[in-house]
Design a protein around this motif. Sequence first.
Motif, PDB file in Angstrom:
ATOM      1  N   ASP A  78       0.827  -1.205   0.000  1.00 39.43           N
ATOM      2  CA  ASP A  78       0.000   0.000   0.000  1.00 39.43           C
ATOM      3  C   ASP A  78       0.866   1.262   0.000  1.00 39.43           C
ATOM      4  O   ASP A  78       0.561   2.240  -0.698  1.00 39.43           O
ATOM      5  CB  ASP A  78      -0.919   0.019   1.223  1.00 39.43           C
ATOM      6  CG  ASP A  78      -2.091  -0.937   1.086  1.00 39.43           C
ATOM      7  OD1 ASP A  78      -2.475  -1.242  -0.058  1.00 39.43           O
ATOM      8  OD2 ASP A  78      -2.603  -1.391   2.125  1.00 39.43           O
ATOM      9  N   LYS A  79       1.934   1.240   0.784  1.00 42.02           N
ATOM     10  CA  LYS A  79       2.836   2.390   0.836  1.00 42.02           C
ATOM     11  C   LYS A  79       3.519   2.605  -0.513  1.00 42.02           C
ATOM     12  O   LYS A  79       3.693   3.749  -0.954  1.00 42.02           O
ATOM     13  CB  LYS A  79       3.882   2.187   1.937  1.00 42.02           C
ATOM     14  CG  LYS A  79       3.305   2.199   3.349  1.00 42.02           C
ATOM     15  CD  LYS A  79       4.379   1.870   4.378  1.00 42.02           C
ATOM     16  CE  LYS A  79       3.797   1.792   5.788  1.00 42.02           C
ATOM     17  NZ  LYS A  79       4.813   1.380   6.789  1.00 42.02           N
ATOM     18  N   ALA A  80       3.910   1.513  -1.154  1.00 43.74           N
ATOM     19  CA  ALA A  80       4.535   1.621  -2.475  1.00 43.74           C
ATOM     20  C   ALA A  80       3.540   2.164  -3.498  1.00 43.74           C
ATOM     21  O   ALA A  80       3.885   3.015  -4.327  1.00 43.74           O
ATOM     22  CB  ALA A  80       5.059   0.255  -2.912  1.00 43.74           C
ATOM     23  N   LEU A  81       2.296   1.703  -3.422  1.00 42.68           N
ATOM     24  CA  LEU A  81       1.272   2.146  -4.368  1.00 42.68           C
ATOM     25  C   LEU A  81       0.870   3.605  -4.143  1.00 42.68           C
ATOM     26  O   LEU A  81       0.474   4.289  -5.086  1.00 42.68           O
ATOM     27  CB  LEU A  81       0.041   1.242  -4.269  1.00 42.68           C
ATOM     28  CG  LEU A  81       0.215  -0.158  -4.866  1.00 42.68           C
ATOM     29  CD1 LEU A  81      -0.952  -1.058  -4.490  1.00 42.68           C
ATOM     30  CD2 LEU A  81       0.358  -0.072  -6.382  1.00 42.68           C
ATOM     31  N   ALA A  82       0.975   4.056  -2.910  1.00 41.68           N
ATOM     32  CA  ALA A  82       0.674   5.462  -2.626  1.00 41.68           C
ATOM     33  C   ALA A  82       1.669   6.371  -3.347  1.00 41.68           C
ATOM     34  O   ALA A  82       1.325   7.490  -3.749  1.00 41.68           O
ATOM     35  CB  ALA A  82       0.722   5.709  -1.124  1.00 41.68           C
ATOM     36  N   LEU A  83       2.892   5.888  -3.523  1.00 50.76           N
ATOM     37  CA  LEU A  83       3.932   6.657  -4.204  1.00 50.76           C
ATOM     38  C   LEU A  83       3.952   6.400  -5.710  1.00 50.76           C
ATOM     39  O   LEU A  83       4.227   7.291  -6.504  1.00 50.76           O
ATOM     40  CB  LEU A  83       5.301   6.312  -3.607  1.00 50.76           C
ATOM     41  CG  LEU A  83       5.499   6.695  -2.132  1.00 50.76           C
ATOM     42  CD1 LEU A  83       6.749   6.025  -1.579  1.00 50.76           C
ATOM     43  CD2 LEU A  83       5.604   8.205  -1.989  1.00 50.76           C
ATOM     44  N   GLU A  84       3.670   5.148  -6.093  1.00 50.50           N
ATOM     45  CA  GLU A  84       3.673   4.756  -7.506  1.00 50.50           C
ATOM     46  C   GLU A  84       2.392   3.970  -7.806  1.00 50.50           C
ATOM     47  O   GLU A  84       2.408   2.736  -7.857  1.00 50.50           O
ATOM     48  CB  GLU A  84       4.913   3.906  -7.820  1.00 50.50           C
ATOM     49  CG  GLU A  84       6.232   4.642  -7.731  1.00 50.50           C
ATOM     50  CD  GLU A  84       6.377   5.667  -8.839  1.00 50.50           C
ATOM     51  OE1 GLU A  84       5.831   5.446  -9.942  1.00 50.50           O
ATOM     52  OE2 GLU A  84       7.034   6.699  -8.606  1.00 50.50           O
ATOM     53  N   PRO A  85       1.264   4.643  -8.012  1.00 53.02           N
ATOM     54  CA  PRO A  85      -0.034   3.971  -8.172  1.00 53.02           C
ATOM     55  C   PRO A  85      -0.131   3.035  -9.367  1.00 53.02           C
ATOM     56  O   PRO A  85      -0.983   2.140  -9.370  1.00 53.02           O
ATOM     57  CB  PRO A  85      -1.020   5.144  -8.329  1.00 53.02           C
ATOM     58  CG  PRO A  85      -0.301   6.334  -7.776  1.00 53.02           C
ATOM     59  CD  PRO A  85       1.141   6.107  -8.053  1.00 53.02           C
ATOM     60  N   LYS A  86       0.727   3.205 -10.362  1.00 52.32           N
ATOM     61  CA  LYS A  86       0.649   2.392 -11.574  1.00 52.32           C
ATOM     62  C   LYS A  86       1.687   1.272 -11.611  1.00 52.32           C
ATOM     63  O   LYS A  86       1.854   0.618 -12.640  1.00 52.32           O
ATOM     64  CB  LYS A  86       0.805   3.283 -12.812  1.00 52.32           C
ATOM     65  CG  LYS A  86      -0.303   4.310 -12.960  1.00 52.32           C
ATOM     66  CD  LYS A  86      -0.077   5.192 -14.170  1.00 52.32           C
ATOM     67  CE  LYS A  86      -1.168   6.252 -14.294  1.00 52.32           C
ATOM     68  NZ  LYS A  86      -0.936   7.146 -15.465  1.00 52.32           N
ATOM     69  N   ASP A  87       2.371   1.053 -10.489  1.00 55.15           N
ATOM     70  CA  ASP A  87       3.419   0.027 -10.446  1.00 55.15           C
ATOM     71  C   ASP A  87       2.785  -1.357 -10.373  1.00 55.15           C
ATOM     72  O   ASP A  87       2.193  -1.726  -9.355  1.00 55.15           O
ATOM     73  CB  ASP A  87       4.327   0.267  -9.233  1.00 55.15           C
ATOM     74  CG  ASP A  87       5.453  -0.745  -9.148  1.00 55.15           C
ATOM     75  OD1 ASP A  87       5.681  -1.480 -10.142  1.00 55.15           O
ATOM     76  OD2 ASP A  87       6.103  -0.824  -8.091  1.00 55.15           O
TER      77      ASP A  87
END
Length: 211
Positions: A78-87
Motif C-alpha cells: 500500500d505504501k509503495a502504491l501510494a507513491l507509484e499507483p501504476k506500479d
Amino acid sequence: METDILIQLIILLFTLGIFYAMYNFPKQALTRLRSKNRSTDQAHIHFIKGAQLLSRAKSNRNKSTSFNLAKSAAGEADKALALEPKDPAAHILKALSLDLMGHKIAALRYLDLALSPPAVKALSDGERGDALLKRAELQVALNRKRRVDSALLDLLEAVKLGCSDQAKAFCLLGQCYEMKGLKIEAQNAFEEALKIEPNFVAAHEGLGRLS
C-alpha cells in the motif's frame, strides 16, 4: 526623449525576464525529477520490504504469524502504491499478500489492475505470464464453472509467455479442460505437466480421473 528611455527600459526588463526564465527552467525541471526519483526510490524500498515479509509469511508454519507477516507485506505494498499507483509489481505484491490472508476476491482485483493498461506495459513477458497463472488459479478457486473460460485464456497466454511454473500451468489447464468436458485436451495438458515434472501428484491424479 523620455518616451524613448521608457521604451528602452521596458525592453531591457523584458530581456532580463527571458534570461531569468531560461536560467531557472532547467533548475525547476531538475527539482521535479529529483523529487520523482526520491518517490520511486522510496516506493522500491517499500516493495522490497514487503516482498521479504511475504517470503517469511509463506515459509512460516504458524498460521497466526504467517497471517500477520502477510498483513504487514500488504501494508508495505500500500505504501509503495501510494507513491507509484501504476506500479504492477506493487499490485502483484498486494494480491499475493491478500491471497495468503485468505482474501481471494480482493487479491483477484489487484491482479486485474496489474494486468491492465498502462501498468501491464511495465511487466516482462515472464512476469506477465506468472501474474496470469496466479489470476487463473484464483479464478478457478473462486468459481470453477463461471470463471473457467477466463482462466483458460489466462493459462494459454501464461504458457505462451513462458511463466516460471510451466508444470503448474499445464496441470491447471488440464483441470480447466476437464471441467469443460474436453477429455482429450485435458489428458494432453496433464501429460505436458508430467513431462516437465514427472512426480507432479495433481497431474497424475488428473490422468487417473480421465482413465
